[in-house]
Structures are given as C-alpha cells and as structure tokens.
Design a protein around this motif. Sequence first.
Motif, PDB file in Angstrom:
ATOM      1  N   VAL A   1      41.290  42.461  23.345  1.00 14.55           N
ATOM      2  CA  VAL A   1      42.266  42.987  24.772  1.00 14.55           C
ATOM      3  C   VAL A   1      41.013  42.448  25.800  1.00 14.55           C
ATOM      4  CG1 VAL A   1      42.839  44.008  26.887  1.00 14.55           C
ATOM      5  CG2 VAL A   1      43.692  43.800  24.192  1.00 14.55           C
ATOM      6  N   VAL A   2      40.060  41.960  26.481  1.00 11.94           N
ATOM      7  CA  VAL A   2      39.404  41.610  28.114  1.00 11.94           C
ATOM      8  C   VAL A   2      39.466  42.528  28.991  1.00 11.94           C
ATOM      9  CG1 VAL A   2      37.342  40.068  28.842  1.00 11.94           C
ATOM     10  CG2 VAL A   2      38.339  39.961  26.660  1.00 11.94           C
ATOM     11  N   ARG A   3      38.747  42.760  29.070  1.00 10.35           N
ATOM     12  CA  ARG A   3      38.739  44.172  30.711  1.00 10.35           C
ATOM     13  C   ARG A   3      38.328  43.483  32.180  1.00 10.35           C
ATOM     14  NH1 ARG A   3      38.622  49.585  27.731  1.00 10.35           N
ATOM     15  NH2 ARG A   3      35.442  48.355  26.947  1.00 10.35           N
ATOM     16  N   TYR A   4      38.270  43.416  32.675  1.00 10.43           N
ATOM     17  CA  TYR A   4      38.015  43.096  34.006  1.00 10.43           C
ATOM     18  C   TYR A   4      37.711  41.848  34.123  1.00 10.43           C
ATOM     19  CZ  TYR A   4      36.902  48.304  32.986  1.00 10.43           C
ATOM     20  OH  TYR A   4      37.212  49.300  32.682  1.00 10.43           O
ATOM     21  N   VAL A   5      38.361  40.960  33.875  1.00  6.75           N
ATOM     22  CA  VAL A   5      38.052  39.798  34.181  1.00  6.75           C
ATOM     23  C   VAL A   5      38.653  39.434  35.943  1.00  6.75           C
ATOM     24  CG1 VAL A   5      39.449  37.174  34.276  1.00  6.75           C
ATOM     25  CG2 VAL A   5      40.176  39.009  32.454  1.00  6.75           C
TER      26      VAL A   5
ATOM     27  N   GLN B   1      45.978  45.397  32.249  1.00 12.55           N
ATOM     28  CA  GLN B   1      45.555  44.798  32.293  1.00 12.55           C
ATOM     29  C   GLN B   1      45.532  44.079  34.077  1.00 12.55           C
ATOM     30  OE1 GLN B   1      42.500  45.444  31.024  1.00 12.55           O
ATOM     31  NE2 GLN B   1      43.566  46.541  29.575  1.00 12.55           N
ATOM     32  N   CYS B   2      46.354  44.188  34.276  1.00 11.09           N
ATOM     33  CA  CYS B   2      47.477  43.357  35.684  1.00 11.09           C
ATOM     34  C   CYS B   2      46.655  44.561  36.823  1.00 11.09           C
ATOM     35  CB  CYS B   2      48.939  43.317  35.722  1.00 11.09           C
ATOM     36  SG  CYS B   2      49.157  42.055  34.081  1.00 11.09           S
ATOM     37  N   SER B   3      46.560  43.312  37.698  1.00 12.55           N
ATOM     38  CA  SER B   3      46.515  44.056  39.227  1.00 12.55           C
ATOM     39  C   SER B   3      47.421  43.262  39.925  1.00 12.55           C
ATOM     40  CB  SER B   3      44.329  44.466  39.314  1.00 12.55           C
ATOM     41  OG  SER B   3      43.915  45.030  38.806  1.00 12.55           O
ATOM     42  N   ALA B   4      46.988  43.928  41.526  1.00 10.16           N
ATOM     43  CA  ALA B   4      47.385  43.369  42.453  1.00 10.16           C
ATOM     44  C   ALA B   4      47.560  41.883  42.813  1.00 10.16           C
ATOM     45  CB  ALA B   4      48.018  44.582  44.032  1.00 10.16           C
ATOM     46  N   GLY B   5      48.757  41.307  43.004  1.00 12.30           N
ATOM     47  CA  GLY B   5      48.113  39.476  43.481  1.00 12.30           C
ATOM     48  C   GLY B   5      47.660  38.743  42.230  1.00 12.30           C
ATOM     49  N   ASP B   6      47.908  39.462  40.652  1.00 14.18           N
ATOM     50  CA  ASP B   6      47.947  38.660  39.690  1.00 14.18           C
ATOM     51  C   ASP B   6      48.967  38.083  38.826  1.00 14.18           C
ATOM     52  OD1 ASP B   6      45.455  39.579  39.651  1.00 14.18           O
ATOM     53  OD2 ASP B   6      45.467  41.211  37.505  1.00 14.18           O
ATOM     54  N   ILE B   7      48.752  37.150  38.441  1.00 13.16           N
ATOM     55  CA  ILE B   7      50.583  36.367  38.252  1.00 13.16           C
ATOM     56  C   ILE B   7      49.863  36.165  35.927  1.00 13.16           C
ATOM     57  CG2 ILE B   7      51.316  34.109  37.337  1.00 13.16           C
ATOM     58  CD1 ILE B   7      50.652  33.559  40.324  1.00 13.16           C
ATOM     59  N   LEU B   8      50.981  36.842  35.591  1.00 10.88           N
ATOM     60  CA  LEU B   8      50.896  37.121  33.975  1.00 10.88           C
ATOM     61  C   LEU B   8      51.587  35.309  33.182  1.00 10.88           C
ATOM     62  CD1 LEU B   8      49.739  38.900  32.027  1.00 10.88           C
ATOM     63  CD2 LEU B   8      52.882  39.441  31.660  1.00 10.88           C
TER      64      LEU B   8
ATOM     65  N   SER C   1      46.406  38.422  21.841  1.00 11.86           N
ATOM     66  CA  SER C   1      44.781  39.034  22.383  1.00 11.86           C
ATOM     67  C   SER C   1      45.410  38.590  24.070  1.00 11.86           C
ATOM     68  CB  SER C   1      43.771  37.523  22.226  1.00 11.86           C
ATOM     69  OG  SER C   1      43.148  37.679  20.832  1.00 11.86           O
ATOM     70  N   VAL C   2      44.460  39.410  24.972  1.00  9.18           N
ATOM     71  CA  VAL C   2      44.912  39.293  25.617  1.00  9.18           C
ATOM     72  C   VAL C   2      43.553  38.294  26.891  1.00  9.18           C
ATOM     73  CG1 VAL C   2      45.637  40.732  28.159  1.00  9.18           C
ATOM     74  CG2 VAL C   2      46.554  40.639  26.311  1.00  9.18           C
ATOM     75  N   ASN C   3      43.494  37.994  28.068  1.00 15.01           N
ATOM     76  CA  ASN C   3      42.778  37.636  28.801  1.00 15.01           C
ATOM     77  C   ASN C   3      41.213  36.781  27.816  1.00 15.01           C
ATOM     78  OD1 ASN C   3      43.862  38.427  31.133  1.00 15.01           O
ATOM     79  ND2 ASN C   3      42.412  39.868  31.058  1.00 15.01           N
ATOM     80  N   VAL C   4      42.157  35.727  27.072  1.00 16.69           N
ATOM     81  CA  VAL C   4      40.870  34.915  25.981  1.00 16.69           C
ATOM     82  C   VAL C   4      41.653  33.275  26.414  1.00 16.69           C
ATOM     83  CG1 VAL C   4      41.152  36.542  24.595  1.00 16.69           C
ATOM     84  CG2 VAL C   4      43.152  34.394  24.033  1.00 16.69           C
ATOM     85  N   PRO C   5      41.527  32.001  27.094  1.00 22.72           N
ATOM     86  CA  PRO C   5      41.733  31.201  27.023  1.00 22.72           C
ATOM     87  C   PRO C   5      42.555  30.572  25.750  1.00 22.72           C
ATOM     88  CG  PRO C   5      39.282  31.118  26.872  1.00 22.72           C
ATOM     89  CD  PRO C   5      40.233  32.055  26.058  1.00 22.72           C
ATOM     90  N   ILE C   6      44.195  30.116  27.116  1.00 25.01           N
ATOM     91  CA  ILE C   6      45.340  29.550  26.226  1.00 25.01           C
ATOM     92  C   ILE C   6      45.607  28.302  26.433  1.00 25.01           C
ATOM     93  CG2 ILE C   6      45.685  31.959  25.854  1.00 25.01           C
ATOM     94  CD1 ILE C   6      47.788  31.417  27.677  1.00 25.01           C
ATOM     95  N   ALA C   7      46.575  27.470  25.773  1.00 20.49           N
ATOM     96  CA  ALA C   7      47.240  26.949  26.590  1.00 20.49           C
ATOM     97  C   ALA C   7      48.956  26.549  26.163  1.00 20.49           C
ATOM     98  CB  ALA C   7      47.140  25.696  25.452  1.00 20.49           C
TER      99      ALA C   7
END
Length: 235
Positions: free
Chosen positions: A5-9, A74-81, A146-152
């Motif tokens: 889980v990658v933080r602070y993107v 890990q989500c903040s205002a303005g994000d899209i999951l 995983s969270v906040n890694v490159p995905i397809a």
Amino acid sequence: MRNVVVRYVSAPDESAVATLAKLGVSTTHEAAGRTGLTEPVLRPIYPGARIAGRAVTVLSHPGDNLMIHAAIEQCSAGDILVVSTTSRSTDGMFGDLFAAALQSRGVRGLVTDAGVRDVATLREMQFPVWSRAVHAQGTVKNTPGSVNVPIAVAGRTVCPGDVVVADDDGVVIVPRLAAPAVATAAEKREALEAEKRKQFESGVLSLDLYGLRAKLESLGVEYIDESELDIGRTP
C-alpha cells in the motif's frame, strides 16, 4: 509478488484537472494526441456524470475486495478510485457502502475493470461509476493485493497520480506530468471548435470548411445528376 500500500502519491496540477473535467473525454483525448482512452467496455451507470481527478489505483484478486477497503484510507478529496483485478472479473466488488465511505472523503467517483452492484442506490447517491459490468455476485476479503501501483484497466495503463477523466463518452487517462500541456491544448481545441460550430450554424458546409472537395476529387468521386444514372431504369 510483493503486495504493498503506497502512501502519499503525488497529485496532478489542480487547474489542469479542473480544465479537463470541464472539457470532457473526447476533447481531452484529441488534445492528448488521440491517446489515453480505455476500451469502451467501461460504461457509466447513469448518464450525465462528468468528473476528473487524481487516480488512486487498486490491484485486487478477482472476486475479492479486500484491497478496496485498504485503498479508502489513501483517498483524499478530488480523487477517483481506479480498480483492476489480476485476471478478468465481473463480480460486484463495489456497492453503496463503499460509495458512502468514499463520498465522506470527497472522492469524485469510481472506475473499475470489474463489476459493481447496488446500482439504484448509487444513482440516488449521485456517486459516479464507470464499470465493465453490473453484477450482484458478491465477493470475499481474503487475498492480498496492492494500492497505488501501476495497473492495467480496459487496455490502458494507469499510474497512481495520473488524471482520470470520465463522462458519457467513456474514460481517458492523462499522465500526471502531461496534464498541464494537455489542458492547454484542450482549451485551444475547444475554442477552435466553438468557432467552427458558429460557422456550421450559419450554414457553412464541412466540405468547404475542411477543404474536402479537393479530397473527394483526388479520390475519384464524381458528382452526377439523377438523369445520368442507369440504376433501376426499365428499357
């Protein structure tokens, strides 16, 4: 495979995101050199929604939504999951409870290469979703991802921090660092199209505006009168 889980993107330029949200998918796609579109299998669950924001990415096991739970933090205002799975899945990995949690954090919507459910409630909540499928099939919470890694996602690589633009025309991804340049190009394209629209409304033909008469001639297209046709004529 390492599960993280990658933080602070890093976030994209806010003014660029606002511009792309206003101008939408088709203009953004053209301004980006006709790149970034996902496959058209991702469709909105209700018409009229138009959003743009920073991608928070999720890589999940099919039929398992454990990592969506981890991603919400890990989500903040303005994000899209943005959710993908390690192999094709249409299970309903996301529903109204997830949407309530995300709305409380100011998240603008969901793009998923899997399925969603509770669609009627999501519409009532006005929580925008673009998904591969609508499917009531439930999921478990057993498998790491995983969270906040490159995905397809639907044929397109999405990196955390990229700009996601989504509307009735589909979904387009703009790399984070390219967003300001694409937004500038999109504004120029919108201004040009506004001028063309005025000309079309005044009666100008696209054949003339785009100089296509010479193109037709070079391709051997002839203009003839009905009297010159032999089709359907009786002897």
